[in-house]
Motif scaffolding. Structure first.
Motif, mmCIF file in Angstrom:
data_model
loop_
_atom_site.group_PDB
_atom_site.id
_atom_site.type_symbol
_atom_site.label_atom_id
_atom_site.label_comp_id
_atom_site.label_asym_id
_atom_site.label_seq_id
_atom_site.Cartn_x
_atom_site.Cartn_y
_atom_site.Cartn_z
ATOM 1 N N GLU A 87 0.949 -1.156 -0.006
ATOM 2 C CA GLU A 87 -0.029 0.104 -0.157
ATOM 3 C C GLU A 87 0.907 1.151 -0.060
ATOM 4 O O GLU A 87 0.612 1.988 -0.588
ATOM 5 C CB GLU A 87 -0.868 -0.024 1.179
ATOM 6 C CG GLU A 87 -2.017 -0.818 0.932
ATOM 7 C CD GLU A 87 -2.858 -1.112 2.393
ATOM 8 O OE1 GLU A 87 -2.493 -0.513 3.514
ATOM 9 O OE2 GLU A 87 -3.471 -2.169 2.404
ATOM 10 N N ARG A 88 1.895 1.244 0.913
ATOM 11 C CA ARG A 88 2.792 2.236 0.972
ATOM 12 C C ARG A 88 3.431 2.549 -0.557
ATOM 13 O O ARG A 88 3.440 3.843 -1.077
ATOM 14 C CB ARG A 88 3.880 2.157 1.886
ATOM 15 C CG ARG A 88 4.992 3.428 1.745
ATOM 16 C CD ARG A 88 5.971 3.156 3.028
ATOM 17 N NE ARG A 88 6.852 4.005 2.937
ATOM 18 C CZ ARG A 88 8.151 3.889 2.696
ATOM 19 N NH1 ARG A 88 8.533 2.657 2.439
ATOM 20 N NH2 ARG A 88 9.095 4.898 2.687
ATOM 21 N N ARG B 143 1.129 4.002 -3.045
ATOM 22 C CA ARG B 143 0.685 5.441 -3.029
ATOM 23 C C ARG B 143 1.870 6.361 -3.658
ATOM 24 O O ARG B 143 1.613 7.261 -4.088
ATOM 25 C CB ARG B 143 0.572 5.801 -1.340
ATOM 26 C CG ARG B 143 -0.693 5.304 -0.832
ATOM 27 C CD ARG B 143 -0.913 5.872 0.456
ATOM 28 N NE ARG B 143 -0.031 5.748 1.502
ATOM 29 C CZ ARG B 143 -0.088 4.557 2.265
ATOM 30 N NH1 ARG B 143 -1.033 3.776 2.147
ATOM 31 N NH2 ARG B 143 0.862 4.510 3.093
ATOM 32 N N ASP C 265 1.770 6.242 -7.320
ATOM 33 C CA ASP C 265 0.697 7.233 -7.596
ATOM 34 C C ASP C 265 1.041 8.645 -7.765
ATOM 35 O O ASP C 265 0.443 9.224 -8.639
ATOM 36 C CB ASP C 265 -0.516 7.018 -6.642
ATOM 37 C CG ASP C 265 -1.861 7.784 -7.093
ATOM 38 O OD1 ASP C 265 -2.261 7.483 -8.290
ATOM 39 O OD2 ASP C 265 -2.371 8.443 -6.435
ATOM 40 N N VAL C 266 1.766 9.016 -6.436
ATOM 41 C CA VAL C 266 2.020 10.359 -6.588
ATOM 42 C C VAL C 266 3.390 10.691 -7.723
ATOM 43 O O VAL C 266 3.210 11.430 -8.470
ATOM 44 C CB VAL C 266 2.626 10.760 -5.205
ATOM 45 C CG1 VAL C 266 3.150 12.191 -5.378
ATOM 46 C CG2 VAL C 266 1.702 10.726 -4.260
#
Length: 200
Positions: free
Chosen positions: A184-185, A188, A191-192
């Motif tokens: 999950e980290r 993210r 995605d950024v």
């Protein structure tokens, strides 16, 4: 030597302290603890420790396995220095040069994820590889969402970047399968970076 230890222990008052005390008795200096999950009466924590001398992951696992009620899920070398902020450093580099966003991401992810190498894959071919990536690698198909899996020789994390038509593969040979908190980290961060890279 810096080691990462993944430990499953009873989720009760004093449980973490018991593990910390045992690590100290074995000569380990605890630099960081990350709680990955707490459920069904157990907790899974990652410890980053400094161990004097030339302690191998196998030796560390053997010494720690004697702790009652504690399961050692993985012991592996790490270059992650507690107190540093490599994810922020990555984003600063991408902001400074967004046209190289995905190459910068691939180069940085092994250090961010306690892994050994990573590659960016598009149309079934490797488009960019980090320094330690193998010269030949048969990439798995892109998943619809970020996942972890067992490969033939490595534990893999697959991170799709749908807007760029590629996916990133992160790999480590030592240590456990990537935990969902790690996935999950990383997702993210990807995605950024994809949003920043799209500004070019």
């Amino acid at each position: 030597m810096l080691l990462r230890l993944r430990v499953s222990l009873p989720d009760r008052p004093g449980g973490l302290g018991q593990v910390a005390k045992s690590l100290g008795a074995l000569g380990a200096d605890i630099l960081q603890v990350t709680v990955l999950e707490r459920e069904a009466g157990r907790a899974v924590d990652d410890f980053t420790v400094s161990w004097p001398g030339r302690m191998t992951p196998a030796q560390a696992r053997e010494r720690l396995s004697a702790m009652p009620g504690v399961r050692i899920e993985g012991v592996w070398p790490t270059k992650d220095v507690p107190g540093s902020a490599p994810d922020y450093d990555l984003l600063m580099h991408v902001v400074a040069e967004p046209s190289r966003g995905f190459a910068t991401l691939v180069d940085a992810l092994p250090g961010l994820c306690g892994a050994e190498w990573s590659v960016a894959v598009a149309d079934g071919a490797v488009r960019h590889a980090s320094l330690a990536a193998p010269p030949e690698f048969e990439p798995p198909d892109a998943p619809p969402r970020a996942i972890s899996m067992e490969g033939k020789e490595h534990r893999l994390m697959l991170l799709p970047v749908l807007t760029a038509g590629l996916h990133v593969v992160v790999a480590r040979a030592e240590g456990p399968v990537f935990h969902r908190a790690e996935v999950e980290r990383a997702a993210r961060i990807v995605d950024v970076v994809s949003k920043l890279a799209a500004r070019t």
